[in-house]
Write a protein that holds these residues in place. Sequence first.
Motif, PDB file in Angstrom:
ATOM      1  N   SER A 272       2.733  -1.289  -5.656  1.00  0.00           N
ATOM      2  CA  SER A 272       3.210  -0.271  -6.590  1.00  0.00           C
ATOM      3  C   SER A 272       3.771   0.922  -5.834  1.00  0.00           C
ATOM      4  O   SER A 272       4.789   1.510  -6.240  1.00  0.00           O
ATOM      5  CB  SER A 272       2.071   0.172  -7.512  1.00  0.00           C
ATOM      6  OG  SER A 272       1.606  -0.902  -8.305  1.00  0.00           O
ATOM      7  N   LEU A 273       3.118   1.267  -4.730  1.00  0.00           N
ATOM      8  CA  LEU A 273       3.608   2.373  -3.911  1.00  0.00           C
ATOM      9  C   LEU A 273       4.969   2.024  -3.309  1.00  0.00           C
ATOM     10  O   LEU A 273       5.895   2.860  -3.302  1.00  0.00           O
ATOM     11  CB  LEU A 273       2.595   2.679  -2.803  1.00  0.00           C
ATOM     12  CG  LEU A 273       2.882   3.896  -1.922  1.00  0.00           C
ATOM     13  CD1 LEU A 273       2.987   5.162  -2.754  1.00  0.00           C
ATOM     14  CD2 LEU A 273       1.782   4.039  -0.862  1.00  0.00           C
ATOM     15  N   THR A 274       5.110   0.803  -2.823  1.00  0.00           N
ATOM     16  CA  THR A 274       6.403   0.358  -2.287  1.00  0.00           C
ATOM     17  C   THR A 274       7.472   0.375  -3.371  1.00  0.00           C
ATOM     18  O   THR A 274       8.617   0.788  -3.136  1.00  0.00           O
ATOM     19  CB  THR A 274       6.273  -1.073  -1.713  1.00  0.00           C
ATOM     20  OG1 THR A 274       5.297  -1.073  -0.686  1.00  0.00           O
ATOM     21  CG2 THR A 274       7.598  -1.562  -1.160  1.00  0.00           C
ATOM     22  N   LEU A 275       7.076  -0.046  -4.560  1.00  0.00           N
ATOM     23  CA  LEU A 275       8.015  -0.091  -5.685  1.00  0.00           C
ATOM     24  C   LEU A 275       8.568   1.297  -5.987  1.00  0.00           C
ATOM     25  O   LEU A 275       9.780   1.472  -6.189  1.00  0.00           O
ATOM     26  CB  LEU A 275       7.290  -0.682  -6.891  1.00  0.00           C
ATOM     27  CG  LEU A 275       8.099  -1.059  -8.128  1.00  0.00           C
ATOM     28  CD1 LEU A 275       7.408  -2.207  -8.864  1.00  0.00           C
ATOM     29  CD2 LEU A 275       8.224   0.136  -9.078  1.00  0.00           C
ATOM     30  N   VAL A 276       7.691   2.293  -6.012  1.00  0.00           N
ATOM     31  CA  VAL A 276       8.124   3.663  -6.317  1.00  0.00           C
ATOM     32  C   VAL A 276       8.978   4.220  -5.183  1.00  0.00           C
ATOM     33  O   VAL A 276      10.021   4.851  -5.415  1.00  0.00           O
ATOM     34  CB  VAL A 276       6.904   4.557  -6.586  1.00  0.00           C
ATOM     35  CG1 VAL A 276       7.314   6.018  -6.666  1.00  0.00           C
ATOM     36  CG2 VAL A 276       6.225   4.140  -7.885  1.00  0.00           C
ATOM     37  N   ARG A 277       8.545   4.000  -3.952  1.00  0.00           N
ATOM     38  CA  ARG A 277       9.301   4.527  -2.814  1.00  0.00           C
ATOM     39  C   ARG A 277      10.688   3.906  -2.711  1.00  0.00           C
ATOM     40  O   ARG A 277      11.639   4.557  -2.285  1.00  0.00           O
ATOM     41  CB  ARG A 277       8.514   4.292  -1.526  1.00  0.00           C
ATOM     42  CG  ARG A 277       7.305   5.199  -1.378  1.00  0.00           C
ATOM     43  CD  ARG A 277       6.458   4.815  -0.181  1.00  0.00           C
ATOM     44  NE  ARG A 277       5.372   5.762   0.033  1.00  0.00           N
ATOM     45  CZ  ARG A 277       4.390   5.580   0.923  1.00  0.00           C
ATOM     46  NH1 ARG A 277       4.365   4.466   1.669  1.00  0.00           N
ATOM     47  NH2 ARG A 277       3.445   6.482   1.064  1.00  0.00           N
ATOM     48  N   ASP A 278      10.796   2.633  -3.104  1.00  0.00           N
ATOM     49  CA  ASP A 278      12.100   1.965  -3.066  1.00  0.00           C
ATOM     50  C   ASP A 278      12.912   2.193  -4.332  1.00  0.00           C
ATOM     51  O   ASP A 278      14.032   1.676  -4.452  1.00  0.00           O
ATOM     52  CB  ASP A 278      11.904   0.458  -2.863  1.00  0.00           C
ATOM     53  CG  ASP A 278      11.329   0.127  -1.494  1.00  0.00           C
ATOM     54  OD1 ASP A 278      11.328   1.023  -0.626  1.00  0.00           O
ATOM     55  OD2 ASP A 278      10.868  -1.016  -1.310  1.00  0.00           O
ATOM     56  N   ASP A 279      12.326   2.925  -5.272  1.00  0.00           N
ATOM     57  CA  ASP A 279      12.998   3.227  -6.543  1.00  0.00           C
ATOM     58  C   ASP A 279      13.423   1.945  -7.253  1.00  0.00           C
ATOM     59  O   ASP A 279      14.514   1.850  -7.812  1.00  0.00           O
ATOM     60  CB  ASP A 279      14.206   4.132  -6.309  1.00  0.00           C
ATOM     61  CG  ASP A 279      14.605   4.888  -7.575  1.00  0.00           C
ATOM     62  OD1 ASP A 279      13.739   5.045  -8.458  1.00  0.00           O
ATOM     63  OD2 ASP A 279      15.768   5.299  -7.687  1.00  0.00           O
TER      64      ASP A 279
END
Length: 382
Positions: A272-279
């Motif tokens: 989820s953190l990767t998802l947000v950081r990658d927009d």
Amino acid sequence: MASNRFHPPYSVERGRARFRASRTRLRASALPIAQCALAAGLAWFVANDLLHHNDPFFAPIAAVVSLGMSFGGRLRRALELMVGVTVGIGVGDLLISWIGTGAWQIVLVVALAMATAVFLDGGPVIAMQAASSAVLVATLIPPSQGGGPDRMFDALVGGLVGVLVVAFLPAHPVLRARKQAADILADAADVLQKVADGLVANDPKPIEAALKRARTTQASIDALQASLRGGREISRVSPLYWTSRPRLARMTAAAEPLDNAIRNIRVLTRRSLTLVRDDEILDPRLVDQIEKLSHAVAVLRRMVLADPGQQPDQAEAARVLRSVSIGMKPELVEDAGISATVVFAQIRSLLVDLMQVAGLSRISAIATLPPTVPKPGYPTDH
């Protein structure tokens, strides 16, 4: 300029927090402390007043060490201690009576006692108790003072008294584990809610906080496993809690899927953190599922704490989890990126784990999920 090095309010608050933590530790350790103290006094009384052994200090030592401060492994620890003390006293008495006392004699006695203990079993408790007992024989209580067989019998008395104290002044075999499992589930619910909040706001900060908290849960899982081992010992030796065995068995069966659930939550949080950081684009309905799952975990926590006959029971917790699982349809990740697909798969795996905590079999838990065909190259659900 005035120095800002010291901050009295913060220092006072930190001191209060430390005091509260110390008080909590003391309260949690009150029963093992009472057990050790009582066992030490009873062991001395039996060996000194009933058996009339001279200075039977091995008896209270054996009682205290066999119990210790932890609830798990006490029966094995008592057996290892008795074997270790017996080996140490036997080797010490035999050698010191021949070669006398001194520095090189201690070296030889300790080496032979530990080697004998390792040869017999290899457990660290046996080896260390053999060494310490041999040192006592070689220094403070040489064979010239007599009582070699009595010393070995005192160690046996102490270990047996320790076991009897556990049997008749036991901790509840399930209560401690229930509270620990409930705390783990509380952390899980909070982590999932923070993940949902971060995804809704497209903000990595709540998810970073959630990941930090999720990574601290392994110690709690380990403590739960230790409590369950201790509970199994208590339910075997204490007639007071023989009737608790079925509930202890259910709690033990839930421990592994709970551990798996926490591991899946960590993966879900990282992705989820990767998802947000990658927009990366994410279907809002999937975020809604994470929030619903957080609420379901809170129900599962209350189920763990509930006494028999109280609500929510296993059936109610399973019903709430099923209401989440039926919404985990593949359409939530149509044309989604890899992070969103991994989050989707982790939620499905997490639901299977949590429904096992609620008492369902793995096959029954998987059957509650809508069918899905994973995309080529993407992780499968289970």
